[in-house]
Design a protein around this motif. Structure first.
Motif, PDB file in Angstrom:
ATOM      1  N   TRP A  78       0.832  -1.208   0.000  1.00 32.68           N
ATOM      2  CA  TRP A  78       0.000   0.000   0.000  1.00 32.68           C
ATOM      3  C   TRP A  78       0.865   1.256   0.000  1.00 32.68           C
ATOM      4  O   TRP A  78       0.605   2.198  -0.752  1.00 32.68           O
ATOM      5  CB  TRP A  78      -0.892   0.036   1.240  1.00 32.68           C
ATOM      6  N   ALA A  79       1.876   1.256   0.872  1.00 29.79           N
ATOM      7  CA  ALA A  79       2.743   2.433   0.988  1.00 29.79           C
ATOM      8  C   ALA A  79       3.484   2.689  -0.322  1.00 29.79           C
ATOM      9  O   ALA A  79       3.593   3.835  -0.780  1.00 29.79           O
ATOM     10  CB  ALA A  79       3.733   2.240   2.133  1.00 29.79           C
ATOM     11  N   GLU A  80       3.989   1.621  -0.926  1.00 30.77           N
ATOM     12  CA  GLU A  80       4.726   1.762  -2.185  1.00 30.77           C
ATOM     13  C   GLU A  80       3.815   2.242  -3.306  1.00 30.77           C
ATOM     14  O   GLU A  80       4.194   3.111  -4.104  1.00 30.77           O
ATOM     15  CB  GLU A  80       5.374   0.428  -2.553  1.00 30.77           C
ATOM     16  N   GLN A  81       2.612   1.683  -3.371  1.00 24.66           N
ATOM     17  CA  GLN A  81       1.663   2.080  -4.406  1.00 24.66           C
ATOM     18  C   GLN A  81       1.161   3.510  -4.185  1.00 24.66           C
ATOM     19  O   GLN A  81       0.957   4.257  -5.146  1.00 24.66           O
ATOM     20  CB  GLN A  81       0.479   1.110  -4.431  1.00 24.66           C
ATOM     21  N   SER A  82       0.961   3.880  -2.929  1.00 27.57           N
ATOM     22  CA  SER A  82       0.519   5.244  -2.621  1.00 27.57           C
ATOM     23  C   SER A  82       1.562   6.257  -3.076  1.00 27.57           C
ATOM     24  O   SER A  82       1.235   7.303  -3.656  1.00 27.57           O
ATOM     25  CB  SER A  82       0.264   5.389  -1.113  1.00 27.57           C
ATOM     26  N   LYS A  83       2.828   5.945  -2.815  1.00 26.91           N
ATOM     27  CA  LYS A  83       3.914   6.827  -3.226  1.00 26.91           C
ATOM     28  C   LYS A  83       4.017   6.886  -4.748  1.00 26.91           C
ATOM     29  O   LYS A  83       4.190   7.960  -5.344  1.00 26.91           O
ATOM     30  CB  LYS A  83       5.234   6.339  -2.631  1.00 26.91           C
ATOM     31  N   LYS A  84       3.873   5.748  -5.384  1.00 20.93           N
ATOM     32  CA  LYS A  84       3.985   5.660  -6.839  1.00 20.93           C
ATOM     33  C   LYS A  84       2.862   6.419  -7.542  1.00 20.93           C
ATOM     34  O   LYS A  84       3.092   7.126  -8.535  1.00 20.93           O
ATOM     35  CB  LYS A  84       3.960   4.188  -7.262  1.00 20.93           C
ATOM     36  N   LEU A  85       1.635   6.283  -7.018  1.00 25.99           N
ATOM     37  CA  LEU A  85       0.467   6.867  -7.671  1.00 25.99           C
ATOM     38  C   LEU A  85       0.128   8.268  -7.163  1.00 25.99           C
ATOM     39  O   LEU A  85      -0.708   8.952  -7.757  1.00 25.99           O
ATOM     40  CB  LEU A  85      -0.742   5.945  -7.486  1.00 25.99           C
ATOM     41  N   GLY A  86       0.746   8.664  -6.057  1.00 24.55           N
ATOM     42  CA  GLY A  86       0.499   9.994  -5.525  1.00 24.55           C
ATOM     43  C   GLY A  86      -0.853  10.157  -4.865  1.00 24.55           C
ATOM     44  O   GLY A  86      -1.388  11.267  -4.773  1.00 24.55           O
ATOM     45  N   ARG A  87      -1.425   9.066  -4.387  1.00 16.86           N
ATOM     46  CA  ARG A  87      -2.713   9.100  -3.685  1.00 16.86           C
ATOM     47  C   ARG A  87      -2.811   7.863  -2.795  1.00 16.86           C
ATOM     48  O   ARG A  87      -2.111   6.872  -3.017  1.00 16.86           O
ATOM     49  CB  ARG A  87      -3.877   9.124  -4.677  1.00 16.86           C
ATOM     50  N   PRO A  88      -3.674   7.915  -1.784  1.00 15.48           N
ATOM     51  CA  PRO A  88      -3.782   6.774  -0.866  1.00 15.48           C
ATOM     52  C   PRO A  88      -4.273   5.509  -1.567  1.00 15.48           C
ATOM     53  O   PRO A  88      -5.175   5.563  -2.403  1.00 15.48           O
ATOM     54  CB  PRO A  88      -4.809   7.252   0.170  1.00 15.48           C
ATOM     55  N   VAL A  89      -3.656   4.394  -1.245  1.00 16.43           N
ATOM     56  CA  VAL A  89      -4.068   3.085  -1.752  1.00 16.43           C
ATOM     57  C   VAL A  89      -4.376   2.200  -0.557  1.00 16.43           C
ATOM     58  O   VAL A  89      -3.632   2.182   0.423  1.00 16.43           O
ATOM     59  CB  VAL A  89      -2.968   2.441  -2.624  1.00 16.43           C
ATOM     60  N   ASP A  90      -5.475   1.480  -0.633  1.00 14.11           N
ATOM     61  CA  ASP A  90      -5.927   0.682   0.502  1.00 14.11           C
ATOM     62  C   ASP A  90      -6.691  -0.529  -0.024  1.00 14.11           C
ATOM     63  O   ASP A  90      -7.057  -0.592  -1.192  1.00 14.11           O
ATOM     64  CB  ASP A  90      -6.842   1.537   1.384  1.00 14.11           C
ATOM     65  N   GLY A  91      -6.922  -1.502   0.842  1.00  9.47           N
ATOM     66  CA  GLY A  91      -7.762  -2.638   0.496  1.00  9.47           C
ATOM     67  C   GLY A  91      -7.022  -3.785  -0.175  1.00  9.47           C
ATOM     68  O   GLY A  91      -5.919  -3.632  -0.698  1.00  9.47           O
TER      69      GLY A  91
END
Length: 222
Positions: free
Chosen positions: A139-152
């Motif tokens: 989640w943290a890596e994807q959030s940083k990559k996409l520039g928005r919160p990722v969850d689930g």
């Protein structure tokens, strides 16, 4: 995977005034616990139908359990036994369109009886926790990559080749125990569980498992 991706956007319902009050109360009650933001606290409340007392107890039990297991060291220090690395089926298989992880569980290929006789219960538990911690890291890596919160997390539960061996009650109890670890310590992590290739014995399996599955988990099974 198109159907999964198309519907994988995770939007929480806005809190009602009563639910907002419960969140504020839980924040007040857990001031002594570090690193608890409102977004995370809301997950514990949702897992307990916004019952503040139950949510707080669930959170404190989880913190105690994680400290005992030393969860914060698993990613760096824990390596599952060889038998689990070789024969524990399933794994991460990519990301949905919103960036959240997808996981496949190859239930029909799982020899839970063999694993239970070949390894410790504590290693099965730690391996499940390791999977959960890996999800949070993703989640943290994807959030940083996409520039928005990722969850689930979406789990694809593949029941191809499931046979009567899965009716072994101790094995089913162990499997559901591992699922309960996820529910009790990572609330709202699993967004939904999609059952595919359900065998003829699926109704019987579900009948046996149903009393052991939480109401929250039942709502996530499709």
């Amino acid at each position: 995977m198109n159907d999964i991706n198309a519907n994988n956007s995770y939007n929480r319902k806005p809190l009602s005034p009563k639910e907002q009050k419960a969140l504020l109360q839980l924040q007040e009650n857990t001031k002594d616990i570090a690193d608890q933001n409102s977004y995370d606290l809301e997950k514990w409340l949702r897992a307990r139908c916004f019952d503040v007392k139950k949510a707080e107890q669930m959170l404190r039990n989880s913190i105690e359990f994680k400290q005992k297991i030393r969860v914060n060291t698993l990613l760096q220090e824990y390596k599952p036994p060889e038998v689990l690395r070789k024969y524990l089926t399933g794994g991460f298989c990519g990301h949905a369109i919103d960036g959240s992880p997808l996981r496949v569980e190859l239930f029909g290929k799982l020899d839970i009886k063999g694993l239970m006789f070949s390894t410790k219960k504590s290693d099965l538990e730690k391996t499940k926790l390791l999977q959960c911690e890996s999800t949070i890291k993703d989640w943290a890596e994807q959030s940083k990559k996409l520039g928005r919160p990722v969850d689930g997390l979406t789990v694809i539960f593949d029941m191809a080749d499931t046979g009567t061996s899965m009716l072994w009650v101790p094995g089913m109890q162990m499997y559901l125990h591992l699922v309960k670890i996820l529910e009790d310590n990572y609330p709202e992590m699993m967004r939904r569980l999609l059952v595919i290739n359900a065998p003829r014995i699926f109704p019987l399996l579900y009948k046996i498992a149903r009393p052991l599955i939480s109401d929250e988990m039942k709502q996530k099974i499709h």
